[in-house]
Scaffold this motif. Structure first.
Motif, PDB file in Angstrom:
ATOM      1  N   HIS A 114       2.438   2.782  54.480  1.00 46.47           N
ATOM      2  CA  HIS A 114       3.584   3.531  55.022  1.00 46.47           C
ATOM      3  C   HIS A 114       3.386   5.036  54.850  1.00 46.47           C
ATOM      4  O   HIS A 114       3.690   5.820  55.752  1.00 46.47           O
ATOM      5  N   ARG A 115       2.893   5.456  53.696  1.00 42.35           N
ATOM      6  CA  ARG A 115       2.687   6.889  53.475  1.00 42.35           C
ATOM      7  C   ARG A 115       1.610   7.448  54.397  1.00 42.35           C
ATOM      8  O   ARG A 115       1.733   8.570  54.906  1.00 42.35           O
ATOM      9  N   ALA A 116       0.554   6.667  54.609  1.00 45.00           N
ATOM     10  CA  ALA A 116      -0.530   7.132  55.468  1.00 45.00           C
ATOM     11  C   ALA A 116      -0.158   7.100  56.945  1.00 45.00           C
ATOM     12  O   ALA A 116      -0.748   7.832  57.748  1.00 45.00           O
ATOM     13  N   ARG A 117       0.832   6.270  57.293  1.00 51.48           N
ATOM     14  CA  ARG A 117       1.226   6.107  58.693  1.00 51.48           C
ATOM     15  C   ARG A 117       2.726   6.340  58.828  1.00 51.48           C
ATOM     16  O   ARG A 117       3.508   5.400  58.962  1.00 51.48           O
ATOM     17  N   PRO A 118       3.148   7.602  58.814  1.00 52.01           N
ATOM     18  CA  PRO A 118       4.587   7.886  58.838  1.00 52.01           C
ATOM     19  C   PRO A 118       5.298   7.395  60.092  1.00 52.01           C
ATOM     20  O   PRO A 118       6.526   7.234  60.085  1.00 52.01           O
ATOM     21  N   THR A 189      -0.962  -5.945  59.642  1.00 56.24           N
ATOM     22  CA  THR A 189      -0.613  -5.266  60.888  1.00 56.24           C
ATOM     23  C   THR A 189       0.525  -4.284  60.664  1.00 56.24           C
ATOM     24  O   THR A 189       1.314  -4.417  59.711  1.00 56.24           O
ATOM     25  N   VAL A 190       0.614  -3.299  61.554  1.00 51.87           N
ATOM     26  CA  VAL A 190       1.690  -2.308  61.496  1.00 51.87           C
ATOM     27  C   VAL A 190       2.281  -2.150  62.887  1.00 51.87           C
ATOM     28  O   VAL A 190       1.653  -2.506  63.887  1.00 51.87           O
ATOM     29  N   GLY A 191       3.486  -1.592  62.945  1.00 45.49           N
ATOM     30  CA  GLY A 191       4.113  -1.347  64.236  1.00 45.49           C
ATOM     31  C   GLY A 191       5.235  -0.343  64.124  1.00 45.49           C
ATOM     32  O   GLY A 191       5.753  -0.078  63.029  1.00 45.49           O
ATOM     33  N   GLY A 192       5.614   0.195  65.262  1.00 49.75           N
ATOM     34  CA  GLY A 192       6.706   1.158  65.318  1.00 49.75           C
ATOM     35  C   GLY A 192       8.072   0.523  65.237  1.00 49.75           C
ATOM     36  O   GLY A 192       9.093   1.221  65.286  1.00 49.75           O
ATOM     37  N   SER A 193       8.115  -0.787  65.124  1.00 42.90           N
ATOM     38  CA  SER A 193       9.341  -1.545  64.884  1.00 42.90           C
ATOM     39  C   SER A 193       8.955  -2.801  64.124  1.00 42.90           C
ATOM     40  O   SER A 193       7.775  -3.179  64.087  1.00 42.90           O
ATOM     41  N   VAL A 194       9.937  -3.444  63.527  1.00 45.77           N
ATOM     42  CA  VAL A 194       9.663  -4.709  62.848  1.00 45.77           C
ATOM     43  C   VAL A 194       9.124  -5.717  63.852  1.00 45.77           C
ATOM     44  O   VAL A 194       8.136  -6.417  63.597  1.00 45.77           O
ATOM     45  N   ASP A 195       9.759  -5.776  65.019  1.00 45.70           N
ATOM     46  CA  ASP A 195       9.364  -6.746  66.035  1.00 45.70           C
ATOM     47  C   ASP A 195       7.901  -6.555  66.442  1.00 45.70           C
ATOM     48  O   ASP A 195       7.145  -7.517  66.566  1.00 45.70           O
ATOM     49  N   ALA A 196       7.497  -5.305  66.673  1.00 39.82           N
ATOM     50  CA  ALA A 196       6.132  -5.036  67.105  1.00 39.82           C
ATOM     51  C   ALA A 196       5.129  -5.407  66.026  1.00 39.82           C
ATOM     52  O   ALA A 196       4.104  -6.043  66.296  1.00 39.82           O
ATOM     53  N   ALA A 197       5.400  -5.030  64.781  1.00 31.00           N
ATOM     54  CA  ALA A 197       4.465  -5.320  63.696  1.00 31.00           C
ATOM     55  C   ALA A 197       4.282  -6.827  63.515  1.00 31.00           C
ATOM     56  O   ALA A 197       3.165  -7.302  63.296  1.00 31.00           O
ATOM     57  N   VAL A 198       5.379  -7.577  63.612  1.00 30.64           N
ATOM     58  CA  VAL A 198       5.285  -9.025  63.445  1.00 30.64           C
ATOM     59  C   VAL A 198       4.563  -9.648  64.630  1.00 30.64           C
ATOM     60  O   VAL A 198       3.739 -10.560  64.469  1.00 30.64           O
ATOM     61  N   TRP A 199       4.845  -9.154  65.847  1.00 31.84           N
ATOM     62  CA  TRP A 199       4.134  -9.692  67.000  1.00 31.84           C
ATOM     63  C   TRP A 199       2.637  -9.461  66.872  1.00 31.84           C
ATOM     64  O   TRP A 199       1.841 -10.333  67.188  1.00 31.84           O
ATOM     65  N   TRP A 200       2.245  -8.277  66.415  1.00 33.36           N
ATOM     66  CA  TRP A 200       0.807  -8.017  66.269  1.00 33.36           C
ATOM     67  C   TRP A 200       0.178  -8.972  65.272  1.00 33.36           C
ATOM     68  O   TRP A 200      -0.964  -9.405  65.456  1.00 33.36           O
TER      69      TRP A 200
END
Length: 263
Positions: A114-118, A189-200
């Motif tokens: 999270h810190r590395a990817r604000p 995985t990471v995403g700009g939303s919870v939904d996106a991160a989980v989908w990835w």
């Protein structure tokens, strides 16, 4: 003669419904929304079999306190979690809201990412069998299916066994990408939303499954570089991931796994 039917007239595009991610001006509303989606995502991951003992965590950045993250409590099954069960911990892993412990080692990795990817709202680290199998081979996802192309040149491999003792190394290995294969461990995985991160995460797990099955059956034929890049550009963004996740959310809700807040 039969009466001639009028030729159907297309519905104007601006009158067709198309769901988009909600935008909340009030941080409290955004917080409630993220917690609802996070609790639902945990239930979904549990239902899909991506839970193994106390392993597996999903974190969501608080919309108001940038270095604080909502997370599932240590030792609680994904299936029974609601928004009211989530914990808020600061970047050092200290619980600031909630009454249970967090898994300190696992949370440290999430906090470092999270810190590395604000710009990343959510981080997913769960226990899918095919992602772990691919990680045991120390391989990237190959562009052998349309779905795998979403990760083409947009994921990385941490090509050494890395425990949770050096969370910053995991964050550095992820870099600017949407997914990381942790050798001998599995997927993140990471995403700009919870939904996106989980989908990835779900998409990467399924892509790994297809890759392993195809390789066991024969010699997979990769998609060429130009087509793989074009496919990634079309389907590999967070908005596409958010849209792809919605049927999973709807199916879980309709199947009796209520996702709405019970608080």
């Amino acid at each position: 003669m039969p009466e001639q039917q009028p030729v159907p007239v297309p519905v104007p595009v601006d009158r067709l419904a198309f769901e988009m991610p909600p935008v909340h001006e009030d941080p409290a509303e955004e917080r409630a929304y993220r917690k609802e989606r996070l609790a639902g995502a945990l239930r979904l991951l549990g239902r899909l079999g991506y839970e193994d003992g106390v392993g597996g965590h999903v974190t969501a950045r608080d919309p108001e306190f940038a270095d604080c993250y909502w997370v599932n409590p240590f030792g609680r099954a994904f299936a029974g979690l609601g928004p009211e069960d989530l914990l808020l911990a600061d970047g050092e892993g200290r619980v600031v809201r909630g009454g249970r412990r967090v898994n300190q080692l696992a949370f440290a990795v999430h906090a470092a990412v999270h810190r590395a990817r604000p710009e990343a709202v959510a981080v997913v680290r769960a226990q899918g069998p095919y992602g772990r199998a691919l990680a045991c081979l120390g391989e990237l996802l190959a562009p052998v299916s349309q779905e795998a192309c979403c990760f083409y040149e947009d994921h990385a491999l941490l090509d050494e066994y890395a425990g949770a003792e050096d969370p910053e190394r995991v964050a550095r290995a992820l870099g600017p990408y949407k997914a990381l294969i942790l050798r001998n461990r599995g997927l993140l995985t990471v995403g700009g939303s919870v939904d996106a991160a989980v989908w990835w995460f779900v998409a990467a797990e399924r892509a790994a499954q297809v890759q392993l099955i195809a390789r066991a059956a024969g010699k997979p034929v990769p998609i060429d570089h130009r087509a793989a890049v074009a496919t990634r550009e079309r389907f590999g963004g967070d908005l596409a991931a958010w849209a792809s996740y919605q049927p999973l959310w709807q199916t879980l809700a309709e199947g009796g796994g209520a996702l709405a807040s019970t608080s």
